[in-house]
Write a protein that holds these residues in place. Sequence first.
Motif, PDB file in Angstrom:
ATOM      1  N   TYR A   1      -4.265  -4.219  -2.140  1.00 12.87           N
ATOM      2  CA  TYR A   1      -4.051  -3.274  -1.338  1.00 12.87           C
ATOM      3  C   TYR A   1      -4.155  -3.467   0.204  1.00 12.87           C
ATOM      4  CZ  TYR A   1      -9.049  -3.047  -1.261  1.00 12.87           C
ATOM      5  OH  TYR A   1     -10.445  -3.298  -1.277  1.00 12.87           O
ATOM      6  N   CYS A   2      -3.730  -2.648   1.200  1.00 17.49           N
ATOM      7  CA  CYS A   2      -4.256  -2.714   2.358  1.00 17.49           C
ATOM      8  C   CYS A   2      -5.036  -1.276   2.610  1.00 17.49           C
ATOM      9  CB  CYS A   2      -3.113  -2.729   3.320  1.00 17.49           C
ATOM     10  SG  CYS A   2      -3.367  -2.388   5.071  1.00 17.49           S
ATOM     11  N   ASP A   3      -6.292  -1.628   3.418  1.00 13.59           N
ATOM     12  CA  ASP A   3      -6.973  -0.197   3.400  1.00 13.59           C
ATOM     13  C   ASP A   3      -6.852   0.216   5.146  1.00 13.59           C
ATOM     14  OD1 ASP A   3      -8.231   2.034   2.521  1.00 13.59           O
ATOM     15  OD2 ASP A   3     -10.348   0.979   2.619  1.00 13.59           O
ATOM     16  N   ILE A   4      -6.036  -0.477   5.801  1.00 13.43           N
ATOM     17  CA  ILE A   4      -6.539  -0.528   7.291  1.00 13.43           C
ATOM     18  C   ILE A   4      -5.546   0.606   7.601  1.00 13.43           C
ATOM     19  CG2 ILE A   4      -5.804  -1.598   9.470  1.00 13.43           C
ATOM     20  CD1 ILE A   4      -6.926  -4.265   8.066  1.00 13.43           C
ATOM     21  N   CYS A   5      -4.137   0.768   7.125  1.00 14.87           N
ATOM     22  CA  CYS A   5      -3.170   1.854   7.794  1.00 14.87           C
ATOM     23  C   CYS A   5      -2.768   2.820   7.008  1.00 14.87           C
ATOM     24  CB  CYS A   5      -2.079   1.108   8.384  1.00 14.87           C
ATOM     25  SG  CYS A   5      -1.130   0.183   7.157  1.00 14.87           S
ATOM     26  N   CYS A   6      -2.138   3.738   7.524  1.00 19.44           N
ATOM     27  CA  CYS A   6      -1.394   4.813   6.756  1.00 19.44           C
ATOM     28  C   CYS A   6      -2.205   5.337   5.525  1.00 19.44           C
ATOM     29  CB  CYS A   6      -0.193   4.039   6.162  1.00 19.44           C
ATOM     30  SG  CYS A   6       0.846   3.163   7.267  1.00 19.44           S
TER      31      CYS A   6
ATOM     32  N   GLY B   1      -2.040  -2.569  14.261  1.00 23.03           N
ATOM     33  CA  GLY B   1      -0.974  -3.672  13.972  1.00 23.03           C
ATOM     34  C   GLY B   1      -1.664  -4.616  12.950  1.00 23.03           C
ATOM     35  N   LYS B   2      -2.757  -4.163  12.542  1.00 22.61           N
ATOM     36  CA  LYS B   2      -3.366  -5.269  11.503  1.00 22.61           C
ATOM     37  C   LYS B   2      -3.100  -4.720  10.076  1.00 22.61           C
ATOM     38  CE  LYS B   2      -7.587  -5.930  13.813  1.00 22.61           C
ATOM     39  NZ  LYS B   2      -9.093  -5.547  13.747  1.00 22.61           N
ATOM     40  N   HIS B   3      -2.800  -5.603   9.167  1.00 19.59           N
ATOM     41  CA  HIS B   3      -2.569  -5.074   7.694  1.00 19.59           C
ATOM     42  C   HIS B   3      -3.485  -6.148   6.832  1.00 19.59           C
ATOM     43  CE1 HIS B   3       0.353  -2.415   8.188  1.00 19.59           C
ATOM     44  NE2 HIS B   3       1.090  -3.059   9.140  1.00 19.59           N
ATOM     45  N   GLN B   4      -3.894  -5.562   5.723  1.00 16.84           N
ATOM     46  CA  GLN B   4      -4.830  -6.277   4.810  1.00 16.84           C
ATOM     47  C   GLN B   4      -4.134  -6.564   3.671  1.00 16.84           C
ATOM     48  OE1 GLN B   4      -7.943  -3.533   3.624  1.00 16.84           O
ATOM     49  NE2 GLN B   4      -9.380  -5.477   3.395  1.00 16.84           N
TER      50      GLN B   4
ATOM     51  N   THR C   1       2.500   3.129  -0.921  1.00 16.79           N
ATOM     52  CA  THR C   1       3.198   1.878  -0.535  1.00 16.79           C
ATOM     53  C   THR C   1       2.426   0.888   0.082  1.00 16.79           C
ATOM     54  OG1 THR C   1       3.127   2.688   1.870  1.00 16.79           O
ATOM     55  CG2 THR C   1       4.917   3.539   0.354  1.00 16.79           C
ATOM     56  N   MET C   2       1.198   1.043   0.151  1.00 17.13           N
ATOM     57  CA  MET C   2       0.094   0.057   0.696  1.00 17.13           C
ATOM     58  C   MET C   2      -0.602  -0.753  -0.517  1.00 17.13           C
ATOM     59  SD  MET C   2       0.158  -0.915   3.464  1.00 17.13           S
ATOM     60  CE  MET C   2       1.302  -0.943   4.984  1.00 17.13           C
ATOM     61  N   SER C   3      -0.243  -0.721  -1.688  1.00 15.73           N
ATOM     62  CA  SER C   3      -0.659  -1.549  -2.601  1.00 15.73           C
ATOM     63  C   SER C   3       0.159  -1.901  -3.470  1.00 15.73           C
ATOM     64  CB  SER C   3      -1.822  -0.655  -3.501  1.00 15.73           C
ATOM     65  OG  SER C   3      -0.728   0.337  -4.213  1.00 15.73           O
TER      66      SER C   3
END
Length: 134
Positions: free
Chosen positions: A113-118, A77-80, A125-127
Motif C-alpha cells: 500500500y501507499c499511505d502517503i496520498c489520497c 508527489g511522493k508515493h510509498q 487504488t492505493m493498494s
Amino acid sequence: MRAVAFASVSVLVLGAAGFLLFQAFWKPNLPRMAGNVIDISADMGGFTRKEVRVKAGQPVTVRLRSLDNSHHTDGGGKHQWAVDELDVNIIAPPLGSSSATFTADRPGTYTFYCDICCGGRANPTMSGRLVVTG
Ligand SMILES: [Cu+2]
C-alpha cells in the motif's frame, strides 16, 4: 561587463525554464538494475500493478517510481510501497525512484500500500496484492 552579467542571467533563467519543462514532459526509462527487479510506478490514480508475484526464499528488488511532481499538495508527489509483514517500506521522491531488496520467506498473500496520498491505505487504488509462491 553589464552585457556579460545580463547574458549570464538570461542563460540561467532559460536553463531553469528548460529544465522544468523537460522534467514535466520527459519521463525517461529508468536504468537497468542487476538482479530480480520488479518495476512499479505510482501516481494519484494508483499503482501500475495491482498484483506482484514473487518466489519465497528468493531475493527480489522492488523499484518504485513516482510519476507525480512536487507540486501535488496531497503527499508532495511522493508515493510509498510498503508491506508491513515483510518490513518493506519504499518511499519514492517526486518524479524519482527508490528501491528495496527483500526476501519473503513464507508463501502467502500480503497487501502492499501507499499511505502517503489520497486517503492512504484506506483508498483501494492505493493498494495491491503481493503474492509469495512456494
Ligand atoms: Cu500514493
